[in-house]
Design a protein around this motif. Structure first.
Motif, PDB file in Angstrom:
ATOM      1  N   GLU A   1      48.892  41.622  13.933  1.00 37.76           N
ATOM      2  CA  GLU A   1      48.655  41.752  12.500  1.00 37.76           C
ATOM      3  C   GLU A   1      48.418  43.211  12.105  1.00 37.76           C
ATOM      4  O   GLU A   1      48.962  43.691  11.098  1.00 37.76           O
ATOM      5  N   ALA A   2      47.632  43.936  12.907  1.00 41.74           N
ATOM      6  CA  ALA A   2      47.298  45.316  12.570  1.00 41.74           C
ATOM      7  C   ALA A   2      48.520  46.225  12.651  1.00 41.74           C
ATOM      8  O   ALA A   2      48.791  47.015  11.735  1.00 41.74           O
ATOM      9  N   ILE A   3      49.281  46.129  13.744  1.00 43.15           N
ATOM     10  CA  ILE A   3      50.420  47.028  13.924  1.00 43.15           C
ATOM     11  C   ILE A   3      51.550  46.684  12.955  1.00 43.15           C
ATOM     12  O   ILE A   3      52.135  47.580  12.331  1.00 43.15           O
ATOM     13  N   ALA A   4      51.868  45.414  12.807  1.00 40.22           N
ATOM     14  CA  ALA A   4      52.935  45.032  11.875  1.00 40.22           C
ATOM     15  C   ALA A   4      52.557  45.409  10.443  1.00 40.22           C
ATOM     16  O   ALA A   4      53.393  45.913   9.677  1.00 40.22           O
ATOM     17  N   GLY A   5      51.302  45.174  10.073  1.00 37.81           N
ATOM     18  CA  GLY A   5      50.860  45.547   8.731  1.00 37.81           C
ATOM     19  C   GLY A   5      50.926  47.042   8.502  1.00 37.81           C
ATOM     20  O   GLY A   5      51.305  47.511   7.425  1.00 37.81           O
ATOM     21  N   TYR A   6      50.567  47.811   9.541  1.00 39.55           N
ATOM     22  CA  TYR A   6      50.612  49.265   9.401  1.00 39.55           C
ATOM     23  C   TYR A   6      52.053  49.763   9.268  1.00 39.55           C
ATOM     24  O   TYR A   6      52.338  50.642   8.445  1.00 39.55           O
ATOM     25  N   LEU A   7      52.961  49.200  10.054  1.00 47.94           N
ATOM     26  CA  LEU A   7      54.358  49.594   9.954  1.00 47.94           C
ATOM     27  C   LEU A   7      54.922  49.290   8.569  1.00 47.94           C
ATOM     28  O   LEU A   7      55.650  50.107   7.982  1.00 47.94           O
ATOM     29  N   ARG A   8      54.593  48.128   8.034  1.00 50.44           N
ATOM     30  CA  ARG A   8      55.077  47.792   6.687  1.00 50.44           C
ATOM     31  C   ARG A   8      54.444  48.695   5.636  1.00 50.44           C
ATOM     32  O   ARG A   8      55.096  49.087   4.657  1.00 50.44           O
ATOM     33  N   GLY A   9      53.177  49.038   5.836  1.00 55.50           N
ATOM     34  CA  GLY A   9      52.526  49.957   4.904  1.00 55.50           C
ATOM     35  C   GLY A   9      53.165  51.338   4.942  1.00 55.50           C
ATOM     36  O   GLY A   9      53.349  51.982   3.900  1.00 55.50           O
ATOM     37  N   CYS A  10      53.532  51.811   6.138  1.00 49.20           N
ATOM     38  CA  CYS A  10      54.217  53.104   6.261  1.00 49.20           C
ATOM     39  C   CYS A  10      55.604  53.036   5.634  1.00 49.20           C
ATOM     40  O   CYS A  10      56.076  54.028   5.063  1.00 49.20           O
ATOM     41  N   ALA A  11      56.263  51.875   5.737  1.00 51.22           N
ATOM     42  CA  ALA A  11      57.574  51.718   5.102  1.00 51.22           C
ATOM     43  C   ALA A  11      57.453  51.870   3.586  1.00 51.22           C
ATOM     44  O   ALA A  11      58.262  52.563   2.947  1.00 51.22           O
ATOM     45  N   GLN A  12      56.447  51.240   3.004  1.00 54.62           N
ATOM     46  CA  GLN A  12      56.235  51.372   1.564  1.00 54.62           C
ATOM     47  C   GLN A  12      55.870  52.804   1.188  1.00 54.62           C
ATOM     48  O   GLN A  12      56.330  53.326   0.163  1.00 54.62           O
ATOM     49  N   ALA A  13      55.074  53.451   2.022  1.00 59.53           N
ATOM     50  CA  ALA A  13      54.682  54.827   1.750  1.00 59.53           C
ATOM     51  C   ALA A  13      55.880  55.766   1.804  1.00 59.53           C
ATOM     52  O   ALA A  13      55.996  56.694   0.997  1.00 59.53           O
ATOM     53  N   MET A  14      56.791  55.551   2.752  1.00 55.74           N
ATOM     54  CA  MET A  14      57.989  56.384   2.834  1.00 55.74           C
ATOM     55  C   MET A  14      58.834  56.243   1.576  1.00 55.74           C
ATOM     56  O   MET A  14      59.339  57.233   1.030  1.00 55.74           O
ATOM     57  N   ARG A  15      59.007  55.020   1.114  1.00 50.30           N
ATOM     58  CA  ARG A  15      59.825  54.807  -0.077  1.00 50.30           C
ATOM     59  C   ARG A  15      59.186  55.422  -1.318  1.00 50.30           C
ATOM     60  O   ARG A  15      59.875  56.004  -2.161  1.00 50.30           O
ATOM     61  N   ALA A  16      57.880  55.285  -1.431  1.00 50.27           N
ATOM     62  CA  ALA A  16      57.178  55.751  -2.627  1.00 50.27           C
ATOM     63  C   ALA A  16      56.762  57.208  -2.546  1.00 50.27           C
ATOM     64  O   ALA A  16      56.352  57.793  -3.553  1.00 50.27           O
ATOM     65  N   GLY A  17      56.831  57.805  -1.359  1.00 46.91           N
ATOM     66  CA  GLY A  17      56.391  59.189  -1.203  1.00 46.91           C
ATOM     67  C   GLY A  17      54.886  59.333  -1.282  1.00 46.91           C
ATOM     68  O   GLY A  17      54.374  60.336  -1.791  1.00 46.91           O
ATOM     69  N   THR A  18      54.165  58.334  -0.770  1.00 48.72           N
ATOM     70  CA  THR A  18      52.706  58.355  -0.805  1.00 48.72           C
ATOM     71  C   THR A  18      52.146  58.515   0.602  1.00 48.72           C
ATOM     72  O   THR A  18      52.876  58.508   1.585  1.00 48.72           O
ATOM     73  N   SER A  19      50.838  58.635   0.686  1.00 49.25           N
ATOM     74  CA  SER A  19      50.174  58.807   1.981  1.00 49.25           C
ATOM     75  C   SER A  19      50.226  57.514   2.786  1.00 49.25           C
ATOM     76  O   SER A  19      50.312  56.414   2.213  1.00 49.25           O
ATOM     77  N   PRO A  20      50.167  57.607   4.111  1.00 51.77           N
ATOM     78  CA  PRO A  20      50.196  56.395   4.954  1.00 51.77           C
ATOM     79  C   PRO A  20      48.922  55.589   4.792  1.00 51.77           C
ATOM     80  O   PRO A  20      47.882  56.122   4.379  1.00 51.77           O
ATOM     81  N   PRO A  21      48.960  54.306   5.127  1.00 50.91           N
ATOM     82  CA  PRO A  21      47.762  53.469   5.053  1.00 50.91           C
ATOM     83  C   PRO A  21      46.780  53.855   6.157  1.00 50.91           C
ATOM     84  O   PRO A  21      47.129  54.573   7.096  1.00 50.91           O
ATOM     85  N   PRO A  22      45.530  53.380   6.077  1.00 44.95           N
ATOM     86  CA  PRO A  22      44.550  53.674   7.134  1.00 44.95           C
ATOM     87  C   PRO A  22      45.019  53.142   8.482  1.00 44.95           C
ATOM     88  O   PRO A  22      45.557  52.030   8.577  1.00 44.95           O
ATOM     89  N   ILE A  23      44.797  53.915   9.520  1.00 45.88           N
ATOM     90  CA  ILE A  23      45.259  53.526  10.848  1.00 45.88           C
ATOM     91  C   ILE A  23      44.146  52.936  11.705  1.00 45.88           C
ATOM     92  O   ILE A  23      44.398  52.381  12.774  1.00 45.88           O
ATOM     93  N   TRP A  24      42.913  52.994  11.247  1.00 49.93           N
ATOM     94  CA  TRP A  24      41.792  52.555  12.081  1.00 49.93           C
ATOM     95  C   TRP A  24      41.880  51.088  12.503  1.00 49.93           C
ATOM     96  O   TRP A  24      41.414  50.744  13.604  1.00 49.93           O
ATOM     97  N   PRO A  25      42.474  50.152  11.686  1.00 49.69           N
ATOM     98  CA  PRO A  25      42.559  48.767  12.184  1.00 49.69           C
ATOM     99  C   PRO A  25      43.347  48.656  13.493  1.00 49.69           C
ATOM    100  O   PRO A  25      43.053  47.782  14.325  1.00 49.69           O
ATOM    101  N   ILE A  26      44.310  49.540  13.711  1.00 49.70           N
ATOM    102  CA  ILE A  26      45.076  49.503  14.957  1.00 49.70           C
ATOM    103  C   ILE A  26      44.188  49.893  16.129  1.00 49.70           C
ATOM    104  O   ILE A  26      44.192  49.236  17.185  1.00 49.70           O
ATOM    105  N   HIS A  27      43.423  50.963  15.964  1.00 44.84           N
ATOM    106  CA  HIS A  27      42.533  51.396  17.040  1.00 44.84           C
ATOM    107  C   HIS A  27      41.525  50.298  17.392  1.00 44.84           C
ATOM    108  O   HIS A  27      41.257  50.034  18.562  1.00 44.84           O
TER     109      HIS A  27
END
Length: 383
Positions: A279-305
């Protein structure tokens, strides 16, 4: 009626890149024909065809198409014109010999360097058009270069002016799509730890990622061509491409580990932490995908750690209880490879956080996490 109009508009908007290319191609063809006719060129057809060839989906691709087509045309015109002028011929048999002499070396060169494919076509045109139109071979070569030059200039100008599409913009969408594919594959592969998976299924999951990666690399090359020509000031594509490639390799390694399901007792102990990792890694990858499209900052990465650390701790506990001692050698190898792969993916996701931040339109106010910030995280392999 209003709802149907909205749906139609939504479908057209989703295909805006294709519609823009259609508009550019139409404008380029019409403009090339008008200019070629105004200049009284012998065959305006070649100007129109060249304008369509060099009008591509992005400015970077148009630059490459123009360069390749012009080099091929000039080379083919020089060679074909030289054959026609220097070797006298009369009759169809001699003309056939000159055709072979023209095509064979140019075809060999094109096989070595596909960007020079136009040379073979141009050489044949320069050789045969004088025979059919009863004009001087040298004049045919000059006409051919002039017609292609007009078409190339018009096509390139239209690519810059009419609804221009930058590869640096396209790479955002392509990278976002690829990250979403990796997220979906990662989720499906981890689910295979409870039921296993055959090689055909693994290939099916990986094929889509491989195809998208090839497309991303192509767009990246076009973006770098724009940067070299100072047509774009976007971020360097190299770190983005390398990071996504490493993430793809992580997914491949995890796929190999999921071919054989975990023993039932390990499944019960590790199901919950693995679900949180998924859940953490897949959610982070999808969040980074949205950030790339929108030109915004990446989501928090701490849930993965947090999730990876919890999984590592559970693996260590399972090993301390001796639950892995009776596993067959192949199953044990895949089990521990999974842990190393998850740790490697965590490290690469840290790099992804930095790369996505570099592509953000607004710089991040806080310091981006680096590998050194998380060196204290235990090794998920538990070895």
């Amino acid at each position: 009626m209003k709802a149907q109009f909205k749906r139609l508009f939504g479908r057209l908007y989703a295909r805006r890149a294709q519609l823009a290319l259609a508009v550019r191609s139409t404008v380029a063809a019409a403009s090339a024909f008008a200019i070629a006719s105004a200049l009284n060129l012998r065959l305006p057809l070649w100007a129109v065809l060249t304008s369509l060839i060099v009008t591509q989906g992005s400015v970077g691709r148009s630059l490459k198409a123009t360069r390749d087509y012009m080099f091929g045309t000039i080379g083919g015109a020089i060679y074909g014109g030289a054959i026609a002028v220097l070797i006298q011929h009369s009759g169809e048999l001699e003309l056939l010999g000159l055709l072979v002499l023209t095509v064979a070396p140019l075809a060999f060169i094109a096989s070595l360097n596909p960007s020079l494919n136009a040379a073979m076509v141009t050489g044949v045109i320069v050789l045969l058009v004088p025979v059919m139109s009863h004009i001087d071979p040298l004049a045919s070569a000059i006409d051919r270069v002039g017609e292609v030059s007009v078409g190339a200039f018009v096509g390139l100008a239209v690519s810059f002016i009419v609804l221009p599409s930058r590869a640096h913009v396209q790479i955002r969408s392509a990278a976002g799509r690829l990250l979403e594919l990796i997220a979906a594959a990662f989720t499906e592969l981890l689910a295979g730890l409870s039921r296993g998976r055959d090689n055909d299924a693994l290939h099916r999951i990986q094929d889509g990622i491989g195809t998208a990666l090839v497309a991303l690399n192509t767009t990246g090359a076009e973006a770098e061509r724009e940067r070299a020509a100072r047509l774009s000031s976007g971020a360097d594509t190299g770190p983005l491409l390398r990071t996504i490639l490493r993430l793809r390799h992580d997914v491949v390694m995890i796929g190999r580990a999921s071919v054989v399901p975990l023993p039932s007792e390990l499944q019960m102990r590790l199901a919950a932490p693995l679900a949180k990792v998924s859940e953490a890694i897949a959610g982070y990858l999808r969040g980074c995908a949205q950030a790339m499209r929108a030109g915004t900052s990446p989501p928090p990465i701490w849930p993965i750690h947090t999730a990876v650390k919890a999984y590592a701790e559970q693996v260590a506990l399972v090993r301390s209880e001796g639950l892995t001692r009776g596993m067959p050698g192949d199953a044990a190898e895949r089990f521990f490879a999974l842990g190393f792969s998850l740790e490697g993916m965590r490290q690469n996701l840290i790099d992804l956080e930095r790369v996505v931040a570099e592509w953000a339109d607004v710089p991040r106010p806080a310091k981006t996490a680096s590998r050194s910030d998380h060196e204290e995280t235990p090794d998920t392999a538990g070895a």
